[in-house]
Design a protein around this motif. Structure first.
Motif, short mmCIF file in Angstrom:
data_model
loop_
_atom_site.label_atom_id
_atom_site.label_comp_id
_atom_site.label_asym_id
_atom_site.label_seq_id
_atom_site.Cartn_x
_atom_site.Cartn_y
_atom_site.Cartn_z
N LEU A 13 0.84 -1.18 0.00
CA LEU A 13 0.00 0.00 0.00
C LEU A 13 0.88 1.24 0.00
N VAL A 14 0.37 2.32 -0.56
CA VAL A 14 1.10 3.59 -0.61
C VAL A 14 0.13 4.68 -0.14
N PRO A 15 -0.06 4.82 1.18
CA PRO A 15 -0.97 5.85 1.67
C PRO A 15 -0.51 7.25 1.24
N PRO A 16 -1.44 8.19 1.04
CA PRO A 16 -1.05 9.54 0.61
C PRO A 16 -0.02 10.19 1.53
N TRP A 37 -1.21 4.18 -6.54
CA TRP A 37 -1.94 3.16 -5.80
C TRP A 37 -3.14 3.77 -5.12
N THR A 38 -4.25 3.07 -5.15
CA THR A 38 -5.43 3.38 -4.36
C THR A 38 -6.06 2.07 -3.93
N PRO A 39 -6.86 2.08 -2.87
CA PRO A 39 -7.56 0.84 -2.50
C PRO A 39 -8.43 0.30 -3.63
N ARG A 40 -9.07 1.20 -4.36
CA ARG A 40 -9.94 0.75 -5.45
C ARG A 40 -9.13 0.08 -6.55
N SER A 41 -7.97 0.67 -6.90
CA SER A 41 -7.16 0.05 -7.95
C SER A 41 -6.60 -1.28 -7.48
N ALA A 42 -6.32 -1.41 -6.20
CA ALA A 42 -5.81 -2.68 -5.67
C ALA A 42 -6.87 -3.77 -5.79
N ARG A 92 -11.00 -8.62 1.71
CA ARG A 92 -10.09 -8.28 0.62
C ARG A 92 -8.70 -7.85 1.09
N PHE A 93 -8.59 -7.37 2.34
CA PHE A 93 -7.31 -6.84 2.79
C PHE A 93 -6.89 -7.42 4.12
N GLY A 94 -5.59 -7.58 4.28
CA GLY A 94 -4.95 -7.85 5.55
C GLY A 94 -3.87 -6.80 5.74
N LEU A 95 -3.18 -6.84 6.88
CA LEU A 95 -2.19 -5.80 7.17
C LEU A 95 -0.99 -6.36 7.91
#
Length: 313
Positions: A13-16, A37-42, A92-95
């Motif tokens: 991820l690449v947060p702003p 990168w955005t969550p939607r594009s991911a 859809r996501f983990g961290l």
């Protein structure tokens, strides 16, 4: 491939706010451009590539740019940002939470917050921290804490002291070397032998560790308390992702070396462009040397074992 979709343990991820800090410091991933990168594009990328869940992490150079206070604040910000993504879309996501090493006290505090409060799936560490590899005794308190928690630790390579080769940014040639170097440093300094509850994933098939593992066992003659057998056993405790490493020359070595259940799917998106990643996906799917069920395990089953919350009912 499993009908329920891949679990991708190597997705970034690449947060702003993180992009802004990188730009302010003139930082890159060892010469590699920072992608959009955005969550939607991911999610769109994952849908196109049959990836059910991406376990997100910050890539090289991590969150420490020289100042401990800034690093603590940056790690907290990216971890809270990632945790919100997981909260909104846990399917859809983990961290993997970032830790502000070499600030060990800050890293211990952030690990506790991320794992206890944010419910992160694990933590990410860079392969070296300002030139110090992860077997350094200064990091012993962090390893003890992560092991006590049975944490999943994702090790991502970063730039080293080596000058980059012209035309070959660090991620292409230096990252596999740095991953191998830190895995050996951890092993020879007893990190893997002492801490058997945590699970450690090495990026990019472990660099060239599987290929040269028998060579590395010769280090026993220079490291009292080790034997060739103990070195090999500790090296095989690592888990390995397939990001940019599912080539027809790499897979035979990786699968021969890795312990059963220790190979996991990785995309390295978005730093690896989708068209590049698809080439490796195809080689992974088309390889003809698997044991029965092994490809499904790589794509999903082994990830479910590390992250039970992602298991299918």
């Amino acid at each position: 491939m499993s009908n329920s979709g891949r679990i991708d343990v190597h997705q970034h991820l690449v947060p702003p706010a993180y992009r802004e800090v990188m730009e302010r410091h003139g930082a890159t991933a060892a010469g590699w451009p920072t992608p959009d990168w955005t969550p939607r594009s991911a999610i769109a990328m994952m849908d196109r590539r049959s990836i059910a869940t991406g376990v997100l992490s910050v890539s090289s150079p991590g969150t420490h740019f020289g100042d401990d206070a800034e690093a603590r604040a940056m790690a907290r910000e990216v971890n809270e940002y990632g945790a919100e993504l997981v909260k909104d879309r846990p399917d859809r996501f983990g961290l993997f939470a970032s830790l502000p090493l070499p600030d060990v006290d800050g890293a211990l505090a952030e690990a506790a917050y991320a794992l206890d409060e944010l419910r992160a799936d694990g933590v990410v560490l860079m392969s070296n921290v300002q030139g110090r590899y992860l077997g350094d005794k200064a990091f012993a308190p962090l390893w003890a804490e992560l092991d006590a928690r049975g944490a999943v630790v994702f090790i991502h390579p970063t730039g080293s002291a080596l000058p980059m080769l012209d035309g070959m940014p660090g991620p292409l040639v230096d990252f596999p070397h740095d991953t191998t170097r830190t895995a050996l440093h951890m092993t020879l300094n007893g990190v893997m032998a002492r801490h058997t509850r945590m699970k450690v994933i090495l990026s990019h098939a472990g660099g060239f560790l599987p290929y040269a593992a028998w060579r590395f066992t010769l280090g026993a003659q220079f490291n009292p308390g080790t034997t060739p057998e103990s070195i090999l056993a500790d090296l095989r405790r690592f888990h390995f992702d397939t990001a940019l490493s599912a080539g027809l020359f790499t897979l035979p070595s990786l699968l021969a070396f890795a312990a059963p259940g220790h190979v996991l799917y990785g995309s390295d998106s978005p730093f690896a462009a989708e068209e590049q990643g698809r080439v490796f996906d195809a080689m992974l799917d088309d390889y003809d040397g698997y044991q029965p069920g092994q490809l499904d395990a790589i794509n999903r089953g082994n990830g479910e074992a590390l992250f039970p919350r992602l298991g299918t009912a």
